[in-house]
Design a protein around this motif. Sequence first.
Motif, PDB file in Angstrom:
ATOM      1  N   ARG A  53      23.915 -48.949  26.597  1.00 34.49           N
ATOM      2  CA  ARG A  53      23.337 -50.468  26.791  1.00 34.49           C
ATOM      3  C   ARG A  53      22.312 -50.188  27.822  1.00 34.49           C
ATOM      4  N   PRO A  54      21.468 -50.937  27.721  1.00 32.60           N
ATOM      5  CA  PRO A  54      20.285 -51.075  28.530  1.00 32.60           C
ATOM      6  C   PRO A  54      20.676 -51.498  30.163  1.00 32.60           C
ATOM      7  N   PHE A  55      20.090 -50.898  31.185  1.00 26.09           N
ATOM      8  CA  PHE A  55      20.412 -51.469  32.337  1.00 26.09           C
ATOM      9  C   PHE A  55      21.617 -50.792  32.916  1.00 26.09           C
ATOM     10  N   THR A  56      22.393 -49.849  32.077  1.00 21.96           N
ATOM     11  CA  THR A  56      23.818 -49.605  32.575  1.00 21.96           C
ATOM     12  C   THR A  56      23.759 -47.999  33.137  1.00 21.96           C
ATOM     13  N   GLY A  57      22.893 -47.370  32.770  1.00 21.13           N
ATOM     14  CA  GLY A  57      22.836 -45.803  32.844  1.00 21.13           C
ATOM     15  C   GLY A  57      22.453 -45.534  34.135  1.00 21.13           C
ATOM     16  N   GLU A  58      22.818 -44.142  34.384  1.00 24.04           N
ATOM     17  CA  GLU A  58      22.629 -43.533  36.003  1.00 24.04           C
ATOM     18  C   GLU A  58      21.226 -43.756  36.370  1.00 24.04           C
ATOM     19  N   TYR A  59      20.566 -43.300  35.457  1.00 23.63           N
ATOM     20  CA  TYR A  59      19.026 -42.848  36.025  1.00 23.63           C
ATOM     21  C   TYR A  59      17.920 -44.079  35.641  1.00 23.63           C
ATOM     22  N   TRP A  60      18.180 -45.245  35.042  1.00 22.09           N
ATOM     23  CA  TRP A  60      17.435 -45.934  34.465  1.00 22.09           C
ATOM     24  C   TRP A  60      16.404 -46.517  35.485  1.00 22.09           C
ATOM     25  N   ASP A  61      16.873 -46.892  36.698  1.00 24.37           N
ATOM     26  CA  ASP A  61      15.792 -47.102  37.791  1.00 24.37           C
ATOM     27  C   ASP A  61      15.800 -46.255  38.826  1.00 24.37           C
ATOM     28  N   SER A  62      16.299 -45.021  38.751  1.00 22.84           N
ATOM     29  CA  SER A  62      16.324 -43.995  39.817  1.00 22.84           C
ATOM     30  C   SER A  62      14.778 -43.092  39.777  1.00 22.84           C
ATOM     31  N   MET A  63      14.179 -43.180  40.942  1.00 18.50           N
ATOM     32  CA  MET A  63      13.079 -42.253  41.147  1.00 18.50           C
ATOM     33  C   MET A  63      13.294 -41.005  42.282  1.00 18.50           C
ATOM     34  N   GLN A  64      14.376 -40.596  42.042  1.00 16.34           N
ATOM     35  CA  GLN A  64      14.768 -39.410  42.798  1.00 16.34           C
ATOM     36  C   GLN A  64      13.905 -38.336  42.324  1.00 16.34           C
ATOM     37  N   GLU A  65      13.334 -37.283  43.383  1.00 17.01           N
ATOM     38  CA  GLU A  65      12.579 -36.192  42.533  1.00 17.01           C
ATOM     39  C   GLU A  65      13.702 -35.153  42.040  1.00 17.01           C
ATOM     40  N   GLY A  66      13.092 -34.431  41.088  1.00 16.78           N
ATOM     41  CA  GLY A  66      13.723 -33.378  40.751  1.00 16.78           C
ATOM     42  C   GLY A  66      13.532 -33.050  38.990  1.00 16.78           C
TER      43      GLY A  66
ATOM     44  N   LYS B 153       8.010 -36.249  38.148  1.00 13.79           N
ATOM     45  CA  LYS B 153       6.684 -36.570  38.070  1.00 13.79           C
ATOM     46  C   LYS B 153       6.169 -37.378  36.860  1.00 13.79           C
ATOM     47  N   GLU B 154       6.614 -37.167  35.760  1.00  9.44           N
ATOM     48  CA  GLU B 154       6.528 -37.921  34.683  1.00  9.44           C
ATOM     49  C   GLU B 154       7.264 -39.205  34.425  1.00  9.44           C
ATOM     50  N   LYS B 155       8.187 -39.505  35.297  1.00 10.71           N
ATOM     51  CA  LYS B 155       8.994 -40.602  35.053  1.00 10.71           C
ATOM     52  C   LYS B 155       8.446 -41.764  35.584  1.00 10.71           C
ATOM     53  N   PHE B 156       8.349 -42.977  35.078  1.00 11.59           N
ATOM     54  CA  PHE B 156       8.059 -44.298  35.460  1.00 11.59           C
ATOM     55  C   PHE B 156       8.946 -45.472  35.228  1.00 11.59           C
ATOM     56  N   SER B 157       8.356 -46.609  35.649  1.00 14.53           N
ATOM     57  CA  SER B 157       9.429 -47.857  35.881  1.00 14.53           C
ATOM     58  C   SER B 157       8.642 -48.679  34.597  1.00 14.53           C
ATOM     59  N   SER B 158       9.372 -48.720  33.467  1.00 12.35           N
ATOM     60  CA  SER B 158       8.903 -49.436  32.297  1.00 12.35           C
ATOM     61  C   SER B 158       9.742 -50.654  32.297  1.00 12.35           C
ATOM     62  N   HIS B 159      10.713 -50.761  32.981  1.00 20.35           N
ATOM     63  CA  HIS B 159      11.489 -52.104  33.169  1.00 20.35           C
ATOM     64  C   HIS B 159      12.454 -52.318  31.713  1.00 20.35           C
ATOM     65  N   CYS B 160      12.333 -51.224  30.971  1.00 20.66           N
ATOM     66  CA  CYS B 160      13.124 -51.450  29.742  1.00 20.66           C
ATOM     67  C   CYS B 160      14.746 -51.193  29.895  1.00 20.66           C
ATOM     68  N   GLY B 161      15.082 -50.519  30.590  1.00 23.69           N
ATOM     69  CA  GLY B 161      16.685 -50.593  30.662  1.00 23.69           C
ATOM     70  C   GLY B 161      16.966 -49.096  30.772  1.00 23.69           C
ATOM     71  N   TRP B 162      15.932 -48.292  30.541  1.00 20.38           N
ATOM     72  CA  TRP B 162      16.396 -46.827  30.169  1.00 20.38           C
ATOM     73  C   TRP B 162      15.425 -45.841  30.833  1.00 20.38           C
ATOM     74  N   PRO B 163      15.619 -44.841  31.086  1.00 23.24           N
ATOM     75  CA  PRO B 163      14.589 -43.947  31.738  1.00 23.24           C
ATOM     76  C   PRO B 163      13.524 -43.555  30.889  1.00 23.24           C
ATOM     77  N   SER B 164      12.240 -43.923  31.533  1.00 20.01           N
ATOM     78  CA  SER B 164      11.095 -43.688  30.796  1.00 20.01           C
ATOM     79  C   SER B 164      10.207 -42.632  31.384  1.00 20.01           C
ATOM     80  N   PHE B 165       9.566 -41.591  30.514  1.00 21.41           N
ATOM     81  CA  PHE B 165       8.886 -40.702  30.939  1.00 21.41           C
ATOM     82  C   PHE B 165       7.426 -40.707  30.176  1.00 21.41           C
TER      83      PHE B 165
ATOM     84  N   ILE C 172      14.518 -42.509  27.086  1.00 23.99           N
ATOM     85  CA  ILE C 172      15.614 -41.412  26.937  1.00 23.99           C
ATOM     86  C   ILE C 172      16.968 -42.161  27.676  1.00 23.99           C
ATOM     87  N   ASN C 173      18.125 -41.916  26.743  1.00 24.04           N
ATOM     88  CA  ASN C 173      19.285 -42.483  27.325  1.00 24.04           C
ATOM     89  C   ASN C 173      19.800 -41.525  28.585  1.00 24.04           C
ATOM     90  N   SER C 174      20.275 -42.212  29.722  1.00 25.85           N
ATOM     91  CA  SER C 174      20.865 -41.682  30.976  1.00 25.85           C
ATOM     92  C   SER C 174      21.959 -40.653  30.503  1.00 25.85           C
TER      93      SER C 174
END
Length: 141
Positions: free
Chosen positions: A36-49, A64-76, A128-130
């Motif tokens: 489900r959107p906005f529930t995964g571990e990394y959807w809003d994380s900007m930690q480097e790695g 470095k390729e991750k960005f905030s798309s506000h879609c609820g899932w990690p975006s690269f 991508i799903n967290s």
Amino acid sequence: MNSFENSPTVTKSDSQWREELSPAEYKVLRKAGTERPFTGEYWDSMQEGVYECRACGAELFTSKEKFSSHCGWPSFFAPLAEGTVRYLHDKTLGMERIEVRCTACDSHLGHLFKGEGYDTPTDERFCINSICLTLRPADPA
């Protein structure tokens, strides 16, 4: 876009995957489910790695390729390197989408969307799903 020219380097039986993955991980990684959107571990994380495939440990994306798309899932906006992910045409749910899979183990990761107008170098969004990822944090400087 690359196709699946080589067989996965990590191959396991369905029972092995079921033993190694939690039921939720198995559902998404091996059966192409979605968290489900906005529930995964990394959807809003900007930690480097480096983000690795949770099923096999292959390096897939970096912060470095991750960005905030506000879609609820990690975006690269791109994978870590050419050939780390593969693409399939997905016509499920009455939509035409591009499925993203781990090249090493053929696990489902999420979907690729193009031309959405994000201010990124590629105007692509790897959604991508967290639960498919494990973050290996960058070494402190």
